[in-house]
Every structure is written in structure tokens, then in C-alpha cells.
Design an enzyme around this catalytic site. Structure first.
Site, short mmCIF file in Angstrom:
data_model
loop_
_atom_site.label_atom_id
_atom_site.label_comp_id
_atom_site.label_asym_id
_atom_site.label_seq_id
_atom_site.Cartn_x
_atom_site.Cartn_y
_atom_site.Cartn_z
N ARG A 26 -29.56 23.06 -29.04
CA ARG A 26 -28.18 23.53 -28.95
C ARG A 26 -27.51 23.62 -30.32
O ARG A 26 -26.48 24.25 -30.46
CB ARG A 26 -27.35 22.57 -28.09
CG ARG A 26 -27.58 22.73 -26.61
CD ARG A 26 -26.56 21.92 -25.84
NE ARG A 26 -26.99 21.76 -24.45
CZ ARG A 26 -26.79 22.66 -23.51
NH1 ARG A 26 -26.17 23.78 -23.78
NH2 ARG A 26 -27.21 22.44 -22.28
N ARG A 48 -19.02 32.45 -8.37
CA ARG A 48 -19.86 31.39 -7.81
C ARG A 48 -19.10 30.60 -6.75
O ARG A 48 -17.90 30.35 -6.87
CB ARG A 48 -20.28 30.40 -8.89
CG ARG A 48 -21.31 30.95 -9.83
CD ARG A 48 -21.67 29.84 -10.79
NE ARG A 48 -22.58 30.33 -11.81
CZ ARG A 48 -22.85 29.67 -12.93
NH1 ARG A 48 -22.28 28.50 -13.15
NH2 ARG A 48 -23.69 30.16 -13.80
N ARG A 93 -16.03 25.55 -7.61
CA ARG A 93 -15.94 24.30 -8.39
C ARG A 93 -14.86 24.44 -9.45
O ARG A 93 -14.66 25.52 -10.00
CB ARG A 93 -17.28 24.00 -9.08
CG ARG A 93 -18.38 23.60 -8.13
CD ARG A 93 -19.54 23.02 -8.89
NE ARG A 93 -19.60 23.64 -10.23
CZ ARG A 93 -20.70 23.71 -10.97
NH1 ARG A 93 -21.81 23.22 -10.53
NH2 ARG A 93 -20.67 24.27 -12.17
N ARG A 101 -15.83 27.21 -21.49
CA ARG A 101 -17.27 27.01 -21.63
C ARG A 101 -17.92 28.15 -22.40
O ARG A 101 -18.82 27.94 -23.19
CB ARG A 101 -17.91 26.90 -20.25
CG ARG A 101 -18.01 25.47 -19.75
CD ARG A 101 -17.91 25.39 -18.25
NE ARG A 101 -19.04 25.98 -17.56
CZ ARG A 101 -18.99 26.41 -16.31
NH1 ARG A 101 -17.88 26.32 -15.61
NH2 ARG A 101 -20.05 26.92 -15.74
#
Ligand SMILES: [Zn+2]
Length: 209
Positions: free
Chosen positions: A86, A120, A153, A164
């Protein structure tokens, strides 16, 4: 052969990595999943990782490297790395200890990533994933398997998604700067369907073999 796959959430990175591993008989090294396994099994490393995670701190690289090493000790098998590295420091470790043949970037416009992630849904009772764009339930808002209610969510809501994506983009830019000139980097247009992306991915990998 070892390859790294990168891509923003919504690009289908995990799905593609899994499909490639299945087709080629490679090992799919998914770092997030490895962390969960070590923590669930309560290994020494898992316990140490959990202390940082529960206190909201970043897990130090040495713990990440241990977890990565555990998963890759099995010699002689090609790997597709998903969720690692990462950071440039992690990438440096990787290139020092492993040979990496290719970095694949699943390229997706930010607006499209937001749209896909916001679509989602999760079943509130069994946890099964849905997506109102690609993987619709038979009955709107209801789980096909258990009849539970589908919910979004909290971190799949637009504000969380945007945050994000920004974090990912910043990390990805630094990582790609590091890899530049050291490893072959190939971009694949991830706005295509799952099968189109996959056939491009396989073509890229086959040119290396
Ligand atoms: Zn369900």
C-alpha cells in the site's frame, strides 16, 4: 511469476484476482483477508495487529510483513498480490525480497467508482452482498437467500465512499511513482464488464509467460 493488482474500490480488483488465481492455479494473497484470519485464529502476530486496529492506530509495517511472509512461505507457486503493498516502504520491502513481474492497475474514473460502490447493498441478517447495478436481488430490497432486509453500509454511503476513494488515490499515486522504472506497469480499463476486464488481464499475464 508474481503480480500485483491495484484498483480503487468498485474496480472489481478482488473478483479479478480471485478469477485469475483460479484459472492459473496461483495463490491469491489478499492482505485484508490474511489479517482477518490471523486475528480470528489468535496467532501472536494476529493479537499484536488487533491491538493497533482496535485502538484505531496504523498497523506497523513489521507486523504486515510478518503476515505477508506467513502466507507466502509456500515456495514455488505464482502469486497474485491484492491489497499489498500500500505504501512505497512496503513496495520497497516487496521488491527486495520477491521478484515482481507485473503491476496491473484496474483504472476506473472516480465518478464511476462512487456510482458502483453506492450501489452496494448487504443483507442485514446473513450478510450476503448485492449490487443494484450488477447483482440485483430478485425482489427489490429483499435477500434472495434468507428474505432479510437489504441495507447500505455506513461506509458505502456517498460521503464515506468519496473519502475512501481520495485516500486510495493518494496512496496509489505514491505507489505508482515508486514502481515507475522498476517494474512493468499495465493499466486496464475497469469500466468494462467483468469478463472483458478478465480477458485483458489474462492476455497481459500470458505475454509474460
Ligand atoms: Zn440474507
Amino acid at each position: 511469476m508474481n503480480i500485483v493488482i491495484m484498483g480503487v474500490q468498485g474496480s472489481g480488483k478482488g473478483t479479478q484476482a480471485k478469477k485469475l488465481a483460479e484459472l492459473k492455479g496461483w495463490k491469491h494473497v489478499n492482505l485484508g483477508q490474511l489479517f482477518r484470519i490471523e486475528m480470528t485464529e489468535g496467532t501472536d502476530t494476529g493479537k499484536r495487529a488487533k491491538q493497533y486496529i482496535t485502538s484505531g492506530e496504523l498497523v506497523p509495517d513489521e507486523i504486515t510483513f510478518e503476515i505477508f511472509k506467513h502466507a507466502t512461505e509456500e515456495a514455488g507457486r505464482s502469486m497474485i498480490l491484492d491489497g499489498f503493498p500500500r505504501t512505497p516502504a512496503q513496495a520497497e520491502y516487496l521488491l527486495k525480497h520477491y521478484s515482481i513481474d507485473l503491476v496491473i492497475v484496474l483504472d476506473l474514473k472516480e465518478s464511476e467508482a462512487v456510482e458502483r460502490i453506492s450501489a452496494r447493498r448487504n443483507c442485514s441478517s446473513c450478510g450476503r452482498d448485492y449490487n443494484v447495478l450488477f447483482k440485483k436481488p430478485q425482489k427489490e430490497g429483499i435477500c434472495d437467500v434468507c428474505g432479510g432486509t437489504l441495507v447500505t453500509r455506513a461506509d458505502d454511503k456517498p460521503q464515506g465512499v468519496q473519502r475512501r476513494i481520495d485516500i486510495y488515490q493518494e496512496q496509489a499515486n505514491k505507489l505508482l511513482d515508486f514502481f515507475q522504472g522498476k517494474v512493468k506497469i499495465t493499466k486496464i480499463d475497469a469500466s468494462q464488464g467483468i469478463n472483458e476486464i478478465f480477458s485483458e488481464l489474462v492476455k497481459e499475464v500470458d505475454t509474460l509467460q
